[in-house]
Each structure stands twice: as structure tokens, then as C-alpha cells.
Design a protein around this motif. Structure first.
Motif, PDB file in Angstrom:
ATOM      1  N   ALA A   1     -15.246   9.773  -0.918  1.00 51.22           N
ATOM      2  CA  ALA A   1     -16.531   9.736  -1.608  1.00 51.22           C
ATOM      3  C   ALA A   1     -17.413   8.618  -1.083  1.00 51.22           C
ATOM      4  N   SER A   2     -16.802   7.465  -0.743  1.00 45.99           N
ATOM      5  CA  SER A   2     -17.578   6.349  -0.194  1.00 45.99           C
ATOM      6  C   SER A   2     -18.183   6.706   1.166  1.00 45.99           C
ATOM      7  N   LEU A   3     -17.422   7.377   2.009  1.00 42.98           N
ATOM      8  CA  LEU A   3     -17.937   7.770   3.326  1.00 42.98           C
ATOM      9  C   LEU A   3     -19.021   8.840   3.205  1.00 42.98           C
ATOM     10  N   TYR A   4     -18.849   9.753   2.267  1.00 39.91           N
ATOM     11  CA  TYR A   4     -19.891  10.757   2.057  1.00 39.91           C
ATOM     12  C   TYR A   4     -21.193  10.099   1.587  1.00 39.91           C
ATOM     13  N   LYS A   5     -21.067   9.035   0.794  1.00 41.48           N
ATOM     14  CA  LYS A   5     -22.256   8.324   0.339  1.00 41.48           C
ATOM     15  C   LYS A   5     -22.968   7.648   1.510  1.00 41.48           C
ATOM     16  N   GLN A   6     -22.197   7.054   2.419  1.00 47.35           N
ATOM     17  CA  GLN A   6     -22.803   6.444   3.608  1.00 47.35           C
ATOM     18  C   GLN A   6     -23.506   7.494   4.463  1.00 47.35           C
ATOM     19  N   CYS A   7     -22.897   8.661   4.565  1.00 47.45           N
ATOM     20  CA  CYS A   7     -23.517   9.735   5.333  1.00 47.45           C
ATOM     21  C   CYS A   7     -24.804  10.200   4.669  1.00 47.45           C
ATOM     22  N   LEU A   8     -24.823  10.214   3.339  1.00 46.71           N
ATOM     23  CA  LEU A   8     -26.045  10.586   2.625  1.00 46.71           C
ATOM     24  C   LEU A   8     -27.171   9.595   2.893  1.00 46.71           C
ATOM     25  N   GLN A   9     -26.826   8.331   3.019  1.00 47.31           N
ATOM     26  CA  GLN A   9     -27.842   7.316   3.303  1.00 47.31           C
ATOM     27  C   GLN A   9     -28.453   7.519   4.680  1.00 47.31           C
ATOM     28  N   VAL A  10     -27.671   8.023   5.614  1.00 44.50           N
ATOM     29  CA  VAL A  10     -28.206   8.318   6.949  1.00 44.50           C
ATOM     30  C   VAL A  10     -29.112   9.541   6.906  1.00 44.50           C
ATOM     31  N   CYS A  11     -28.735  10.533   6.104  1.00 45.38           N
ATOM     32  CA  CYS A  11     -29.449  11.812   6.105  1.00 45.38           C
ATOM     33  C   CYS A  11     -30.608  11.864   5.120  1.00 45.38           C
TER      34      CYS A  11
ATOM     35  N   GLU B   1     -29.243   9.302  17.601  1.00 45.70           N
ATOM     36  CA  GLU B   1     -28.366   8.317  16.964  1.00 45.70           C
ATOM     37  C   GLU B   1     -27.966   8.766  15.566  1.00 45.70           C
ATOM     38  N   LYS B   2     -28.894   9.341  14.817  1.00 44.47           N
ATOM     39  CA  LYS B   2     -28.586   9.791  13.462  1.00 44.47           C
ATOM     40  C   LYS B   2     -27.602  10.960  13.474  1.00 44.47           C
ATOM     41  N   VAL B   3     -27.741  11.837  14.438  1.00 44.63           N
ATOM     42  CA  VAL B   3     -26.826  12.978  14.522  1.00 44.63           C
ATOM     43  C   VAL B   3     -25.402  12.487  14.778  1.00 44.63           C
ATOM     44  N   ASN B   4     -25.246  11.564  15.715  1.00 42.80           N
ATOM     45  CA  ASN B   4     -23.907  11.042  16.020  1.00 42.80           C
ATOM     46  C   ASN B   4     -23.313  10.307  14.814  1.00 42.80           C
ATOM     47  N   GLU B   5     -24.135   9.522  14.100  1.00 38.65           N
ATOM     48  CA  GLU B   5     -23.644   8.805  12.927  1.00 38.65           C
ATOM     49  C   GLU B   5     -23.268   9.777  11.811  1.00 38.65           C
ATOM     50  N   THR B   6     -24.051  10.831  11.645  1.00 39.35           N
ATOM     51  CA  THR B   6     -23.750  11.830  10.600  1.00 39.35           C
ATOM     52  C   THR B   6     -22.423  12.517  10.882  1.00 39.35           C
ATOM     53  N   ILE B   7     -22.216  12.919  12.121  1.00 43.82           N
ATOM     54  CA  ILE B   7     -20.968  13.607  12.475  1.00 43.82           C
ATOM     55  C   ILE B   7     -19.774  12.684  12.270  1.00 43.82           C
ATOM     56  N   LYS B   8     -19.913  11.430  12.673  1.00 47.67           N
ATOM     57  CA  LYS B   8     -18.799  10.485  12.572  1.00 47.67           C
ATOM     58  C   LYS B   8     -18.408  10.243  11.115  1.00 47.67           C
ATOM     59  N   LEU B   9     -19.375   9.906  10.264  1.00 50.26           N
ATOM     60  CA  LEU B   9     -19.075   9.600   8.868  1.00 50.26           C
ATOM     61  C   LEU B   9     -18.539  10.809   8.114  1.00 50.26           C
ATOM     62  N   ARG B  10     -19.105  11.962   8.398  1.00 48.69           N
ATOM     63  CA  ARG B  10     -18.659  13.160   7.677  1.00 48.69           C
ATOM     64  C   ARG B  10     -17.234  13.535   8.057  1.00 48.69           C
ATOM     65  N   GLU B  11     -16.915  13.458   9.333  1.00 45.98           N
ATOM     66  CA  GLU B  11     -15.557  13.797   9.766  1.00 45.98           C
ATOM     67  C   GLU B  11     -14.543  12.829   9.187  1.00 45.98           C
ATOM     68  N   GLU B  12     -14.886  11.550   9.135  1.00 45.55           N
ATOM     69  CA  GLU B  12     -13.974  10.582   8.525  1.00 45.55           C
ATOM     70  C   GLU B  12     -13.767  10.881   7.045  1.00 45.55           C
ATOM     71  N   GLY B  13     -14.851  11.236   6.367  1.00 47.00           N
ATOM     72  CA  GLY B  13     -14.721  11.599   4.959  1.00 47.00           C
ATOM     73  C   GLY B  13     -13.852  12.816   4.753  1.00 47.00           C
ATOM     74  N   ASN B  14     -13.985  13.808   5.620  1.00 46.28           N
ATOM     75  CA  ASN B  14     -13.157  15.008   5.503  1.00 46.28           C
ATOM     76  C   ASN B  14     -11.683  14.691   5.726  1.00 46.28           C
TER      77      ASN B  14
END
Length: 401
Positions: free
Chosen positions: A154-164, A129-142
């Protein structure tokens, strides 16, 4: 092995965690072909239908690969077979290390394979679940970053950091996310926030060359030229050291191994030096490296300086070999070039010393005479060492230009 995993995780060395797991799997794969369950024990073989296609049992021990074994990474296809050979106690650590080392596609492949084979662990499902969430948030941020919507990126990257960041932080993915947030703040002219993010990235990956360079540019925008100079010089010093030692030794140096100083090209170095010259920032190196760089001393001459220092440069001894630098304004020759001609000068010590004096204006190699009688015998006893150095000089290239 479990204890070692925990020790490496406490030090946030996720690259070593993945590397150790993959070396374990490579060693275990030797039994798939040879087999230790023979005769009437074949029914007890834990790998009865295992046929290796991608995983090379000797991948981490082969000598024909330039990269040292502690920095080698299995291919995406080989990791699936590696995961099938790991004990269940090790699997959760391996999948977590793949996610935090920014090998999310590999982690997804391993997760799918483990689900098909029925070799499932509860913690691995959570990692899925964490891998899928990381990929989703990071791609949206990019996507938002490419569109120029840096605040949303920057907001999406922050959410991804909270997952990782739930597993003691560290790892390549966290360093990259902090770096990406720094780029967003820098693009919005928020240099102070950008500098904080770049510092977080460097704290995870101490040799993160791009993060060091971007932090230097932040300090320039904030008119802090002292810190800008320190970061520029750190960048160039790391690159200079990587020319001689591109691969760090095991369990030393940075916790991550991406965007290393050894990846920096000569053209990039020249561009950074031009940028430093624009802001009147000098490249400062250590005294020993500065001496060798300015005077173009060969390895033979450097050894001679060390030998004369050991023989003469002691308290109460008048005879010394010293380097006297005349105060004269001159521009240092460029350090980084694709090709550098080399010449062989002289066949004895006198010709090499005269060559140094003639090729380095403002510098003079001086020998003070008048040996005390008490030191004469000691110096004569070192004549054989001088002959050895002289023979080495005759068989190698001469003084570096």
C-alpha cells in the motif's frame, strides 16, 4: 486539435485524448502511401522515407470491427508509427495519455523511437522519467502484495500515485492504484480505509465493476447493509444494462473503459447473486424492468400496453388496460442464463393475453369495458395501428419465457 486536447484533459478524459491522437495519426498516414508532394515537390516531402508496416490508415473507419471507433486502441507496434506522424504540439499530450491510461510499455516504446529519430520535446523527456518511475514503483508494490506484505504494498502504491497524480489526476493508472490500495486495506481488515480507496477508484471510473463489488463487501463487514445493498444493486444494474448496450456512446458514461460491466460473465453474476442471498439482500430494479422481467412480456405486448395507455389512460376515461397483481408469494425466475428457450404463442391478441395470464401466476390482464361515446371514434381510428402491431407479432418470436 490542441484546444480539444486541453478541453479533454480538464475533464480528465485521458482515454479520449489518446484515441483522438491516434485517429489524427491514422488520417495523416494516408499521405504516406498516396503522397501529396509529387514531381518537383518531392524534396519537400516531410515523410520521405516513411514506410508504414503496422499502422492501418483505415483502422478507425473500418466497419468490420465490432468495437466502435471511439473505443479502439492501436497496437503497441502501430503507436510508434503514429507518434512519428503527430505534430510536436500534440506529442506531449499523447505520451502523457499513454502513461495515465496504463499503457506504460507503449509509452516507453514511443519514447525510445522519438529519441532515435531526433523528434524530441522537453516535456517528453520528463514523461520518460515518470513512466520509468511508475513502472518501477508499481511492480515493487505488486511483488509485496503477492507476498502478503500488504502494508508495504500500500505504501508503494501511494508513492506511485504521487508520481501519476501531477496532471489533474484521472486515468486508468490512478483508478487501478486506488483499487490496489483498497485491496491491501481490505486484506488487513481495515474496511473503512479500503472503502475510501474504492470510492476514489469509482470517482475516476464510474463503471469500475470490481471496485463497486469490493466496496459492497466492505460495507457488509462494517454492518452497513443499506449501503451494501446499494452497491450490489448498482453492480447488477450496470451488468444488466451492458447486456443490451455493451458499448457506451462517444463522450458519455465513464471516463475510463476497462473492467467494464460488459466484461462480467454469467457465472460471476450468479456468484454475486448467491452472495447477496447469503446476506438477505434483494436485487432491486426499476418498476418497468421489474414488470417486464416478472411477467415475461414480449416487445409486442409492451407496445400494446403503451398504445392502450395513450388511448384510454387519461383523465375522465373509464376504459383502461391495467396490470392487476394479486398478492402471492413466489420466487422470481432466474434472469441470467447461457441459453433461454423462446416460444411462439398465439396468432392474435386474445391468445397472447391468455398466454400471459396462464404463464404468470398471481397476475391478471384485465380490460374494463364501457367506452364513452366520445372516445369510441378515437379508439376506432387506432385500429390500423393495432393491425400493424399484430402483423409484427406474427412474424417475430412470441412472449419471452
Amino acid at each position: 486539435h490542441v484546444q480539444k486536447m486541453k478541453h479533454l484533459i480538464n475533464q480528465k478524459r485521458w482515454f479520449e485524448v489518446a484515441n483522438h491522437c491516434e485517429q489524427m495519426a491514422a488520417k495523416a498516414s494516408r499521405y504516406c502511401d498516396v503522397g501529396i508532394f509529387k514531381g518537383d515537390l518531392q524534396d519537400s516531402n516531410p515523410f520521405p522515407a516513411m514506410k508504414l508496416e503496422e499502422l492501418d490508415p483505415d483502422y478507425f473507419t473500418r466497419s468490420d470491427i465490432v468495437v466502435p471507433q471511439h473505443l479502439r486502441v492501436l497496437s503497441t507496434a502501430a503507436t510508434r508509427e503514429a507518434a512519428s506522424l503527430l505534430p510536436k504540439e500534440i506529442l506531449p499530450y499523447y505520451v502523457t495519455s499513454l502513461r495515465l491510461e496504463d499503457r506504460c510499455d507503449t509509452a516507453l516504446l514511443v519514447g525510445r523511437f522519438l529519441r532515435k529519430t531526433g523528434k524530441r520535446v522537453d516535456s517528453i523527456d520528463q514523461e520518460w522519467e515518470k513512466v520509468n518511475e511508475t513502472i518501477k514503483l508499481r511492480e515493487e508494490g505488486n511483488i509485496f502484495f503477492r507476498r502478503g506484505e500488504f502494508d508495504r504494498a500500500a505504501s508503494l502504491y501511494k508513492q506511485c500515485l504521487q508520481v501519476c497524480s501531477d496532471t489533474n489526476t484521472g486515468g486508468q493508472i490512478n483508478a487501478v492504484l486506488h483499487y490496489n490500495r483498497g485491496r491491501c486495506f481490505y486484506a488487513m481488515s481495515q474496511e473503512q480505509d479500503a472503502c475510501v480507496e474504492f470510492t476514489h477508484a469509482i470517482s475516476i471510473h464510474s463503471m469500475y465493476s470490481n471496485a463497486i463489488l469490493q466496496r459492497a463487501r466492505c460495507h457488509i463487514q462494517m454492518k452497513d447493509m443499506k449501503k451494501a445493498s446499494a452497491n450490489f444493486n448498482r453492480y447488477l444494474t450496470l451488468v444488466e444494462g451492458a447486456r443490451e448496450h455493451p458499448y457506451p456512446p462517444p463522450y458519455k458514461g465513464s471516463d475510463c473503459f476497462f473492467d467494464m460491466p460488459s466484461d462480467v460473465t454469467y457465472r460471476q453474476v450468479e456468484a454475486v447473486k448467491a452472495e447477496m442471498k447469503k446476506y438477505n439482500i434483494d436485487f432491486i430494479i426499476s418498476n418497468q424492468k421489474r414488470s417486464n422481467a416478472q411477467f415475461g412480456l414480449s416487445s409486442f405486448t409492451q407496445k400494446l400496453n403503451v398504445m392502450f395507455t395513450e388511448m384510454c389512460c387519461r383523465k375522465g376515461v373509464d376504459n383502461q388496460v391495467v396490470m392487476n397483481e394479486q398478492p402471492q408469494d413466489r420466487q422470481d425466475p432466474p434472469r441470467y442464463k447461457e441459453t433461454e428457450p423462446r416460444t411462439t404463442n398465439g396468432s392474435n391478441l386474445r391468445s397472447s393475453i391468455s398466454s400471459i395470464n396462464s404463464r404468470t401466476p398471481g397476475t391478471k390482464l384485465v380490460r374494463f369495458t364501457g367506452d364513452p361515446p366520445s372516445r369510441a371514434a378515437s379508439i376506432r381510428s387506432r385500429s390500423s395501428d393495432l393491425e400493424v402491431l399484430q402483423s409484427e407479432f406474427d412474424t417475430k418470436d412470441g412472449i419471452d419465457p
